[in-house]
Structure formats: C-alpha cells, structure tokens
Design a protein around this motif. Sequence first.
Motif, PDB file in Angstrom:
ATOM      1  N   LYS A 137       0.819  -1.212   0.000  1.00  0.00           N
ATOM      2  CA  LYS A 137       0.000   0.000   0.000  1.00  0.00           C
ATOM      3  C   LYS A 137       0.853   1.263   0.000  1.00  0.00           C
ATOM      4  N   GLU A 138       1.998   1.200   0.635  1.00  0.00           N
ATOM      5  CA  GLU A 138       2.839   2.397   0.793  1.00  0.00           C
ATOM      6  C   GLU A 138       4.007   2.454  -0.184  1.00  0.00           C
ATOM      7  N   GLY A 139       4.193   1.393  -0.963  1.00  0.00           N
ATOM      8  CA  GLY A 139       5.298   1.386  -1.912  1.00  0.00           C
ATOM      9  C   GLY A 139       6.654   1.266  -1.252  1.00  0.00           C
ATOM     10  N   ILE A 140       6.690   0.560  -0.126  1.00  0.00           N
ATOM     11  CA  ILE A 140       7.933   0.353   0.623  1.00  0.00           C
ATOM     12  C   ILE A 140       8.424  -1.068   0.382  1.00  0.00           C
ATOM     13  N   GLY A 141       9.719  -1.235   0.072  1.00  0.00           N
ATOM     14  CA  GLY A 141      10.257  -2.576  -0.123  1.00  0.00           C
ATOM     15  C   GLY A 141       9.475  -3.331  -1.184  1.00  0.00           C
ATOM     16  N   ILE A 142       9.094  -4.564  -0.858  1.00  0.00           N
ATOM     17  CA  ILE A 142       8.258  -5.380  -1.742  1.00  0.00           C
ATOM     18  C   ILE A 142       7.075  -5.918  -0.950  1.00  0.00           C
ATOM     19  N   ASP A 143       6.103  -6.437  -1.658  1.00  0.00           N
ATOM     20  CA  ASP A 143       4.905  -6.980  -1.028  1.00  0.00           C
ATOM     21  C   ASP A 143       5.193  -8.349  -0.421  1.00  0.00           C
ATOM     22  N   TRP A 144       4.601  -8.592   0.741  1.00  0.00           N
ATOM     23  CA  TRP A 144       4.628  -9.949   1.295  1.00  0.00           C
ATOM     24  C   TRP A 144       3.935 -10.901   0.323  1.00  0.00           C
ATOM     25  N   PRO A 145       4.414 -12.143   0.190  1.00  0.00           N
ATOM     26  CA  PRO A 145       3.739 -13.112  -0.685  1.00  0.00           C
ATOM     27  C   PRO A 145       2.595 -13.838   0.016  1.00  0.00           C
ATOM     28  N   ILE A 146       2.354 -13.507   1.276  1.00  0.00           N
ATOM     29  CA  ILE A 146       1.277 -14.142   2.036  1.00  0.00           C
ATOM     30  C   ILE A 146       0.444 -13.058   2.717  1.00  0.00           C
ATOM     31  N   ARG A 147      -0.725 -13.454   3.198  1.00  0.00           N
ATOM     32  CA  ARG A 147      -1.595 -12.575   3.962  1.00  0.00           C
ATOM     33  C   ARG A 147      -1.973 -13.270   5.269  1.00  0.00           C
ATOM     34  N   TYR A 148      -2.682 -12.542   6.102  1.00  0.00           N
ATOM     35  CA  TYR A 148      -3.016 -13.079   7.419  1.00  0.00           C
ATOM     36  C   TYR A 148      -3.767 -14.397   7.325  1.00  0.00           C
ATOM     37  N   LYS A 149      -4.666 -14.519   6.362  1.00  0.00           N
ATOM     38  CA  LYS A 149      -5.459 -15.745   6.245  1.00  0.00           C
ATOM     39  C   LYS A 149      -4.589 -16.972   5.980  1.00  0.00           C
ATOM     40  N   ASP A 150      -3.429 -16.754   5.348  1.00  0.00           N
ATOM     41  CA  ASP A 150      -2.518 -17.868   5.077  1.00  0.00           C
ATOM     42  C   ASP A 150      -1.850 -18.368   6.351  1.00  0.00           C
ATOM     43  N   LEU A 151      -1.642 -17.475   7.294  1.00  0.00           N
ATOM     44  CA  LEU A 151      -0.908 -17.831   8.503  1.00  0.00           C
ATOM     45  C   LEU A 151      -1.816 -18.068   9.706  1.00  0.00           C
ATOM     46  N   ALA A 152      -3.050 -17.554   9.656  1.00  0.00           N
ATOM     47  CA  ALA A 152      -3.950 -17.644  10.811  1.00  0.00           C
ATOM     48  C   ALA A 152      -4.108 -19.063  11.355  1.00  0.00           C
ATOM     49  N   PRO A 153      -4.361 -20.086  10.527  1.00  0.00           N
ATOM     50  CA  PRO A 153      -4.506 -21.440  11.096  1.00  0.00           C
ATOM     51  C   PRO A 153      -3.214 -21.963  11.706  1.00  0.00           C
ATOM     52  N   TRP A 154      -2.086 -21.494  11.213  1.00  0.00           N
ATOM     53  CA  TRP A 154      -0.803 -21.937  11.773  1.00  0.00           C
ATOM     54  C   TRP A 154      -0.471 -21.193  13.061  1.00  0.00           C
ATOM     55  N   TYR A 155      -0.905 -19.950  13.169  1.00  0.00           N
ATOM     56  CA  TYR A 155      -0.824 -19.273  14.460  1.00  0.00           C
ATOM     57  C   TYR A 155      -1.590 -20.086  15.509  1.00  0.00           C
ATOM     58  N   SER A 156      -2.822 -20.451  15.166  1.00  0.00           N
ATOM     59  CA  SER A 156      -3.646 -21.222  16.112  1.00  0.00           C
ATOM     60  C   SER A 156      -2.982 -22.546  16.470  1.00  0.00           C
ATOM     61  N   TYR A 157      -2.419 -23.193  15.474  1.00  0.00           N
ATOM     62  CA  TYR A 157      -1.787 -24.499  15.682  1.00  0.00           C
ATOM     63  C   TYR A 157      -0.639 -24.403  16.685  1.00  0.00           C
ATOM     64  N   VAL A 158       0.256 -23.449  16.499  1.00  0.00           N
ATOM     65  CA  VAL A 158       1.415 -23.368  17.391  1.00  0.00           C
ATOM     66  C   VAL A 158       1.023 -22.814  18.759  1.00  0.00           C
ATOM     67  N   GLU A 159       0.035 -21.930  18.794  1.00  0.00           N
ATOM     68  CA  GLU A 159      -0.381 -21.339  20.077  1.00  0.00           C
ATOM     69  C   GLU A 159      -0.969 -22.394  21.001  1.00  0.00           C
ATOM     70  N   LYS A 160      -1.799 -23.275  20.457  1.00  0.00           N
ATOM     71  CA  LYS A 160      -2.428 -24.301  21.286  1.00  0.00           C
ATOM     72  C   LYS A 160      -1.389 -25.218  21.909  1.00  0.00           C
ATOM     73  N   PHE A 161      -0.314 -25.468  21.200  1.00  0.00           N
ATOM     74  CA  PHE A 161       0.730 -26.353  21.715  1.00  0.00           C
ATOM     75  C   PHE A 161       1.683 -25.612  22.654  1.00  0.00           C
ATOM     76  N   ALA A 162       2.095 -24.406  22.258  1.00  0.00           N
ATOM     77  CA  ALA A 162       3.065 -23.654  23.066  1.00  0.00           C
ATOM     78  C   ALA A 162       2.432 -23.111  24.336  1.00  0.00           C
ATOM     79  N   GLY A 163       1.205 -22.635  24.235  1.00  0.00           N
ATOM     80  CA  GLY A 163       0.521 -22.054  25.382  1.00  0.00           C
ATOM     81  C   GLY A 163       0.783 -20.565  25.502  1.00  0.00           C
ATOM     82  N   ILE A 164      -0.183 -19.747  25.076  1.00  0.00           N
ATOM     83  CA  ILE A 164      -0.058 -18.290  25.123  1.00  0.00           C
ATOM     84  C   ILE A 164      -1.168 -17.743  26.015  1.00  0.00           C
ATOM     85  N   SER A 165      -0.800 -17.057  27.077  1.00  0.00           N
ATOM     86  CA  SER A 165      -1.813 -16.458  27.945  1.00  0.00           C
ATOM     87  C   SER A 165      -2.062 -15.022  27.517  1.00  0.00           C
ATOM     88  N   GLY A 166      -3.308 -14.589  27.598  1.00  0.00           N
ATOM     89  CA  GLY A 166      -3.620 -13.230  27.182  1.00  0.00           C
ATOM     90  C   GLY A 166      -5.114 -12.981  27.156  1.00  0.00           C
TER      91      GLY A 166
END
Length: 567
Positions: A137-166
């Motif tokens: 959007k800002e023309g800085i560097g280059i665009d990420w090749p992924i978006r949040y939806k690509d990583l969201a299920p993997w965030y959930s996967y590692v969080e459930k195992f590692a244990g994140i309080s919040g």
Amino acid sequence: MNLNIDAVKALTYDAIVIGSGVSGGWAAKELTEKGLRVLMLERGRPLEHVTGYTEALKAPWEMPETTRLGELALKYPQALPDPAKTVPTYLMPGGDTSYRQEKPFRWLRPNIVGGKSILWGRQSYRFSDIDFEANAKEGIGIDWPIRYKDLAPWYSYVEKFAGISGEKLGLPQLPDSEFLPPMDMYLVEKEVRKSIEKNFPGRIMTIGRTANLSEAQKVQVDNGRSPCQYRNQCVRGCPYGAYFSTQSCTLPPAVKTGRLTLRPNSVVTEVLYDAQKQRASGVRVTDALTLESQEYVAKIIFVCASAMASTALLMNSVSDRFPNGLGNDSGQLGHNLMDHHFRIGANGQWEGGQDRYYFGRRANGIYIPRYRNIGSDKRDYLRGFGYQGGGGRQGWQHQVAELAFGASLKEELTKPGLWTMGLIGFGEQLPEYKNRMYLDKNQLDKWGMPTVVFDAEIGENERKMRVDMINDAQEMLEMAGLINVKTYDQGSVVGQAIHEMGTARMGRDPKTSVLNGNNQIHAVKNVFVTDGACMTSSACVNPSLTYMALSARAADFAVRELKALRI
C-alpha cells in the motif's frame, strides 16, 4: 573403488535442521512427527532441560558475580545487549562471538542448544493484515507473498501447543490468539488502563500476551510442563517448563518419535549445492571442539540458525551457479536488515493504593497495541509502535540512598514505597536496501567462517516516530494522575532489541526476493529459511510467534512436496 555404504548411510538423513532455537525446534518437531529422519545441527554446546539450569533455584545472593552483564561486557563488548541485566553462567557467550560494525550494532549469540528460546522475553503477538499489506500500500520494499489468512490457522496451531496467555480484544491491528487465561494486572496498571480508555479513544492497555502457562492444559501436561510459578526468574531457565523453549516444548515430542539426531558443537560452514540436480545435497560441518570437518546428506534442509547467522551461511555457500551466495539471484541476500527501535518512554509514580500490594512476581508486563496510523489517525511518518512496560510497588530499595541508620531505618525498610508505572515504546523499522550485512572473507574465525560485518541504522521515519513514542507515554501517565513523570530516550542501536529480521526476504518475484511464500529458496527448492531472515517487514510486535507459525507451515509444505517428488 570401495565405498563404505554403512558410513555413507550414517551421514544421510531425510532432513537437516540448522539451528535449535524457536524456528529450528518447531521445524524438527514437525518434520519428525511427519515421519522424517532429522539431523539437528547446533553450533552451541548442550543444555539439558531441568538439570542444565544450574542457577534456576538459587537466591539472588547465591548468584556468582560473573553473571553481571556489565562485567561480561568487558570480555564480550559486542555480544551483549544491555549492561543492566543479570544472566546465568550457562548463557555466557561461548566460542567466537566476534563481528564487525560499520555502524553501531548488537548481536547476541547464546551458543547453546535451544538458542534464544531459553532467554527470550516470551511476548507473543500475531501480525495482522495491516502489517502484511503495508509494504504494497505504501510502496515500501516489496509486497509480502502471504496474507493473514494464510498464517492464521498456523498461528492457532502453534499457540495451542506452546501455550499463550492473554486477553481477547478484537482489534484489527492485533488479532487475538488461542489464549490461556490472562495474567492479572496490578492495581496501578488497572488505574492507568481505565484512564487511557476514558481519555484516549482508540487506545487500550492489556496484559502482555506471553508464552508462559497461566494454566497447563492436557497438551502441555502430556509434554511434561507445569504452570508458571510466578518467580520471574525465566532468564535462568525454567525447570517447570512453564514457558515456551525448545527444551521444554518442541524437543521432547521430536525425541519421542525416535527420528531425531541432535548434534551440538556443530558449526555449519556451507550448504552444498548439486548443480546437476539443481538442489542442495547436504551441508559441511566443522566440529566446534575438534575442528574436524564432516559432510551430511539430506533431501531437504531447514536453515534456522537465526536471522543473521542463516544469511551468513547462505552467503558463504558459493558455487559456480551461485557465486554470491546460495539462492542470491536477486542480489537481495544480506540487505533489508531490520530490528525494532526502542529504549524510549516514560516512568512515573502513583500516590494511590497505599493499602494494596500484589501477589507473586509476575513474569509479564502490560501491552498497549499500536494506535498510530490506524483508521483515521495519520502522522508524518509511516507505520507505528506499541508499548510494553508495567507497574509495581517500590521495595526496600527505595531507601538505598537514605542518609539514616538504626532502628528507625530498619522499620522504614519494612514498608513498601509508592506504586510506579513505566511505558517503553517498540517501533517498527522500515525495510531499506542500504541496511545490510556482508562477509569479510579476509578475516576468518577458528572454524573458517568469514567475519560478519553490519552496516545498518534507524532512519528518518523511525526518528519522527520516536517523538510520538516519548510524548504519548508522558501524556498517558500524566493523564492517569501519576506524579514525577520523567521521560527518557536512551537511543536505539540496530540489534539491541534482539528482533533481527530481514536479509533473506520472502516475496513473489525471484528478481526481488530470496524466498517464496512457503519460505522456500526460489532457485533451490529443497532449502527453506523460516527464522527472522525471511521477514519482508517488521511490524511493531515481537516476531517470535510468527517464526513459529511460519516454521510449522513450511514444514508441512516441505513434507507434502517431498512425498509428491517435487523437491
């Protein structure tokens, strides 16, 4: 010609993981659990879980004086981040920690199995689409090749195992995690939170999202872990396994498969490239103790040595096909180095709550998520910052400078002082090609590796941001009724936040990036880089949780590609 087939077989694995920190631990766990025989190579010395934390249960007065970072800095002036903390002797730098800096830089290398997962701050936050889309959007560097939806299920996967309080907040700029119950705030923190919500719409203070088990669920108990004991001695190693580390969390299940071989004291000096097959064939290793050289063979290789070390390894892996470093067709290897800039904020005192105290020693603080350049807020700089910090009551130390003695002083020492509260800003650093690292091949260490040279600094955008970081902190504390509010700006050197990122960035176009959207080197399909080196931008949140998710995701992809015979 006679070949010792058994010897060759002993040096051959399905996968090699280089590094045993946050990323390497996750890669080893996922690859072994998916059926691969894995060799994990760690340049540092062994550190056994529980028994290796020799100072974890010692009282402060039992700690040896040599653990003062200020004293260690005399011996290792470049290897330590800040002379104001205390570390146990097992984290004292080992071996050659030298590097060169064209501009001030700090590079912390623990050189132990587990890497920085043993001493990290454990703050765990998800990137959002605001972060993944900002470059484009800002023309800085280059665009990420992924978006949040690509990583969201993997965030959930590692969080459930590692244990994140919040605490769940529902903020677009800070997506919620799979949370264990949040730790409680102290009284002064609750008062400041109420004031912020009342006086500053769009801002909120929450308890830190931390990889400390506020309670242990079955998946953690089955892995030999226990809840946080509220000792706040995490830097000494946790024999209870209450916070995420390689030793407590990812190594045990990998070992349980019977498919992991861990080889410490192994300095990987080169990733070997087979030009005929157009893929990596293995790695060359120098034994850190004997200096003997050995080659290991594998079908896939995960480079997880830490951002700077991984890039240095790729740069040192040269061939006719890659004269400037493995996978460096784009010329971007070593460039776009980022960190977070910090060491700026405000502290104050609160005269209320004199009849209240707090229980235990919470190994966590507060967090104020980014609110600048969000929605209708527009500043004269790009991106934003968040605040970490916390409150508490002064102990006997507030009388250290008192000119008094005798029974009356002793009586005063039993009384707590005022409540205090501090905010420290962590700001995003933009990716810039000029911020780089490179190798001096004329100056080698004892293992034959070239000296890493750093040439990076924060820029004008970050300096403009720091004006708001200090002013906003002061304003929020004063509005909450704190007294004696004092601001500070101690300056911020790249590397000092220990959130090194970039130098082998992800992207869609091989002409402008080193890795694709699966953390795979564009031109060498069986090599993956999943640590901080892969980052295309830095956001303003702590990045380790993202490394975990990227590593698990890349491992899943690599195994599927391997089974399909595409790598």
